[in-house]
Design an enzyme around this catalytic site. Structure first.
Site, PDB file in Angstrom:
ATOM      1  CG  PHE A 140      -1.749   1.306   1.220  1.00  0.00           C
ATOM      2  CD1 PHE A 140      -3.049   1.108   0.629  1.00  0.00           C
ATOM      3  CD2 PHE A 140      -1.507   2.322   1.784  1.00  0.00           C
ATOM      4  CE1 PHE A 140      -3.935   2.305   0.492  1.00  0.00           C
ATOM      5  CE2 PHE A 140      -2.423   3.380   1.908  1.00  0.00           C
ATOM      6  CZ  PHE A 140      -3.567   3.297   0.955  1.00  0.00           C
ATOM      7  CG  ASP A 225       6.083   3.867   1.547  1.00  0.00           C
ATOM      8  OD1 ASP A 225       5.827   4.568   2.463  1.00  0.00           O
ATOM      9  OD2 ASP A 225       4.680   3.675   0.790  1.00  0.00           O
ATOM     10  CE  LYS A 254       0.647   5.611   7.827  1.00  0.00           C
ATOM     11  NZ  LYS A 254      -1.089   6.295   7.662  1.00  0.00           N
TER      12      LYS A 254
HETATM   13  N1  PLP Z   1       2.537   4.582   2.263  1.00  0.00           N
HETATM   14  C1  PLP Z   1       2.372   3.902   3.404  1.00  0.00           C
HETATM   15  C2  PLP Z   1       3.357   2.749   3.830  1.00  0.00           C
HETATM   16  C3  PLP Z   1       1.276   3.865   4.231  1.00  0.00           C
HETATM   17  O1  PLP Z   1       0.872   3.197   4.982  1.00  0.00           O
HETATM   18  C4  PLP Z   1       0.286   5.042   3.685  1.00  0.00           C
HETATM   19  C5  PLP Z   1      -0.943   5.159   4.537  1.00  0.00           C
HETATM   20  O2  PLP Z   1      -1.298   4.533   5.108  1.00  0.00           O
HETATM   21  C6  PLP Z   1       0.983   5.770   2.638  1.00  0.00           C
HETATM   22  C7  PLP Z   1       2.033   5.555   1.765  1.00  0.00           C
HETATM   23  C8  PLP Z   1      -0.142   6.972   2.269  1.00  0.00           C
HETATM   24  O3  PLP Z   1      -0.117   7.944   3.041  1.00  0.00           O
HETATM   25  P1  PLP Z   1      -1.052   9.237   3.055  1.00  0.00           P
HETATM   26  O4  PLP Z   1      -2.266   8.783   3.766  1.00  0.00           O
HETATM   27  O5  PLP Z   1      -0.493  10.199   4.192  1.00  0.00           O
HETATM   28  O6  PLP Z   1      -1.294   9.741   1.681  1.00  0.00           O
END
Ligand code: PLP
Length: 403
Positions: A140, A225, A254
């Site tokens: 994700f 990520d 986050k």
């Molecule tokens: N990357 C990862 C690993 C995530 O867990 C998330 C959100 O849960 C995102 C990207 C996307 O972040 P945002 O919701 O701040 O756009």
């Protein structure tokens, strides 16, 4: 007689785009690891706004800094300099070993930036056919088109096709499939060192070694990520280093703002050198208020001892979860690190989330059968013990034999 919660739910039902299936609860305030709903009921928060309220709720230092910054200057845009962006970027460079940062507002934007910078790198070098991205099943990365294109779940993807071209998915535990997928037209591999939304799956050391080898052999860029697992969540600044990975691009978000929307793409010097003025940008990215929040968080993480605290409390949580799993036959697996844990059940996790809510504990369900724990990084051992006993009581409410 409708309650205040009923009234605000009715207003939202009429005017808010219905993309979130919310739990029937509205919060009014918080303090540390606790949240209070509009009726004054207390909840121990092991979700922390999905890993965002990293310093807990209503953190005094964050509140004071934001109030001070709001009174001084909030936003000027990236047309001009201000004194805080460089400070945030230099601290992130120290933590990550990646010397440059592009500041933005959300995890998806950070991922989007990493994908664009990877393609731009090869374009600048004249290898204009190197556009492919290899991503992992169960991944994700966010909801914008680029981030969605490297996100595995068909349920999120299908209604919005066609997505960005050139993405190949491989299973996250199959080194041979990874080797077969990387070709001379691959620009980058994107991974979450711990897959969060997919069910809290740390990459295995063997798979990580294959990623590193293939990147070294082919020059393929690595995007880590760390939006969910980075910035102290695991007791380490970044989990890529635990796995021995050497990414050129790292997405973070986050925890960085402690609740303020601030995120970043961290970039190696080699990739940064391939980016030109005007290649990317953001109106809000790295504004003063966001940067001030990030500085409070980064201070607390390193100098304030939060990182060391997570190592301690994370080990305590792990011991408690493993002990719970040894008593509870409904728990099939416990995975994670530090203060990011997934408890895999032999049935849907939703009834456990509901039962915990009824007992004043906030936990989260992901990947259907997984209870995910993402407490504030400042949670104490006593709060963890209290959460574990509420979780055990919630698990005990499941009917035996139902799966
Ligand atoms: N990357 C990862 C690993 C995530 O867990 C998330 C959100 O849960 C995102 C990207 C996307 O972040 P945002 O919701 O701040 O756009």
């Amino acid at each position: 007689m409708p309650t205040p919660t009923d009234e605000l739910r009715a207003l939202e039902a009429t005017h808010i785009l219905q993309v979130y299936r919310r739990l029937p609860i509205a919060f009014a305030r918080g303090k540390g690891s606790y949240l209070y709903d509009i009726d004054g009921r207390e909840y121990l928060d092991l979700v922390s706004g999905i890993g965002v309220a990293s310093l807990g709720h209503a953190h005094a230092g964050l509140a004071a800094a934001l109030a001070d910054q709001a009174r001084t200057l909030v936003h000027t845009s990236n047309l001009y300099y201000h004194s805080l962006q460089g400070q945030v970027a230099s601290r992130l460079a120290k933590l990550s070993g990646l010397p440059r940062a592009f500041l933005c507002n959300s995890g998806a934007e950070a991922v989007e930036g990493c994908l664009k910078f990877a393609r731009r790198y090869w374009h600048t070098r004249g290898e204009t056919n190197r556009k492919g991205i290899v991503a992992l099943e169960r991944s994700f990365h966010g909801r914008t088109f680029g981030a969605l294109s490297v996100t595995w779940d068909e349920h999120y993807r299908t209604p919005f096709a066609p997505l960005v071209d050139g993405v190949t998915f491989v299973p996250p535990d199959d080194p041979a499939a990874l080797m077969a997928a990387v070709s001379p037209t691959t620009a980058a591999i994107i991974i979450e060192p711990i897959q969060g939304e997919g069910g809290v799956w740390p990459l295995t050391p063997t798979f990580a070694r294959t990623i590193d080898e293939i990147c070294q052999q082919t020059g393929t860029l690595l995007i880590a990520d760390e939006v969910q697992c980075g910035l102290g969540r695991t007791g380490h600044p970044f989990y890529f280093s635990v796995l021995g990975l050497r990414p050129q691009l790292v997405a973070i978000g986050k925890a960085l703002g402690g609740g303020m929307p601030v995120a970043a793409a961290l970039i190696s010097q080699e990739v940064a050198a391939a980016i030109a003025f005007g290649d990317h940008g953001s109106t809000y990215g790295g504004n003063l208020l966001a940067c001030r929040a990030a500085l409070v968080f980064l201070d607390a993480l390193v100098d304030g001892g939060v990182l060391a605290q997570v190592r301690r409390t994370g080990a305590h949580l792990e011991r408690g979860l493993r002990s719970l799993a040894s008593r509870q036959t409904r728990i099939l697996d416990v995975r994670g690190a530090g203060l990011l844990w997934g408890i895999e059940l032999n049935s849907d996790a939703a009834p456990v989330v509901d039962a915990a809510l009824g007992r004043g504990l906030l936990i989260n369900r992901t990947a259907g059968t997984v209870v995910r724990l993402l407490p504030p990084l400042t949670i104490t051992e006593a709060e963890i013990d209290s959460a574990l006993s509420m979780l055990e009581a919630a698990l005990a409410t499941l009917r035996v034999g139902v799966s």
